[in-house]
Scaffold this motif. Structure first.
Motif, short mmCIF file in Angstrom:
data_model
loop_
_atom_site.label_atom_id
_atom_site.label_comp_id
_atom_site.label_asym_id
_atom_site.label_seq_id
_atom_site.Cartn_x
_atom_site.Cartn_y
_atom_site.Cartn_z
N LEU A 164 0.83 -1.20 0.00
CA LEU A 164 0.00 0.00 0.00
C LEU A 164 0.87 1.26 0.00
O LEU A 164 0.60 2.21 -0.73
N ARG A 165 1.92 1.25 0.80
CA ARG A 165 2.82 2.41 0.81
C ARG A 165 3.47 2.63 -0.55
O ARG A 165 3.59 3.75 -1.02
N ALA A 166 3.89 1.53 -1.19
CA ALA A 166 4.51 1.65 -2.52
C ALA A 166 3.50 2.18 -3.53
O ALA A 166 3.83 3.04 -4.35
N GLN A 167 2.27 1.71 -3.44
CA GLN A 167 1.22 2.18 -4.34
C GLN A 167 0.94 3.67 -4.12
O GLN A 167 0.82 4.43 -5.08
N LEU A 168 0.88 4.08 -2.87
CA LEU A 168 0.64 5.49 -2.57
C LEU A 168 1.81 6.36 -3.04
O LEU A 168 1.60 7.43 -3.61
N ASN A 169 3.02 5.89 -2.81
CA ASN A 169 4.20 6.65 -3.27
C ASN A 169 4.20 6.78 -4.78
O ASN A 169 4.51 7.83 -5.32
N HIS A 170 3.84 5.71 -5.46
CA HIS A 170 3.80 5.74 -6.93
C HIS A 170 2.73 6.70 -7.42
O HIS A 170 2.96 7.51 -8.32
N SER A 171 1.55 6.64 -6.81
CA SER A 171 0.45 7.50 -7.27
C SER A 171 0.69 8.97 -6.93
O SER A 171 0.17 9.85 -7.59
N LEU A 172 1.51 9.22 -5.91
CA LEU A 172 1.83 10.60 -5.55
C LEU A 172 3.03 11.13 -6.32
O LEU A 172 3.43 12.27 -6.14
N GLY A 173 3.61 10.28 -7.16
CA GLY A 173 4.73 10.72 -7.97
C GLY A 173 6.05 10.73 -7.23
O GLY A 173 6.97 11.43 -7.63
#
Length: 112
Positions: free
Chosen positions: A92-101
């Motif tokens: 989830l953290r990786a997904q959030l980091n990716h979506s936040l650029g």
């Protein structure tokens, strides 16, 4: 059959609270403070995690009169729950980091 748990931000906060000290037993008020969730959000999540086999729960064995408080229900990660929690929270953290650029170089608007 183990019930799947959908990893939402709220579930992730509860799992992260458990992962602060994966060997520790936690009780409701402690988890409310650590996750920032009120009881109406926390306890349904704990039930889902317990039904999935990620946490186990048991009642404290005390005399409420002698202790001056009601018995607490304690929760702790199961071995499978610990591995799953670490994997899911990291994903989830990786997904959030990716979506936040995250990781993209910042562009200076004066030079663009």
């Amino acid at each position: 059959m183990v019930n799947p748990v959908r990893i939402t931000a709220a579930v992730s906060k509860v799992l992260a609270a458990f992962l602060e000290d994966p060997e520790a037993v936690r009780y409701g008020l402690d988890l409310m403070r650590a996750s920032g969730h009120p009881s109406g959000t926390l306890y349904p999540i704990l039930v889902r995690l317990q039904n999935a086999g990620w946490i186990e729960a048991y009642w404290e064995e005390i005399d409420p009169v002698a202790a001056g408080r009601p018995a607490r229900r304690y929760y702790r990660l199961t071995p499978d729950g610990r591995v799953t929690a670490q994997t899911e929270v990291a994903a989830l953290r990786a997904q959030l980091n990716h979506s936040l650029g995250a990781g993209k170089p910042a562009t200076d608007p004066r030079t663009a």
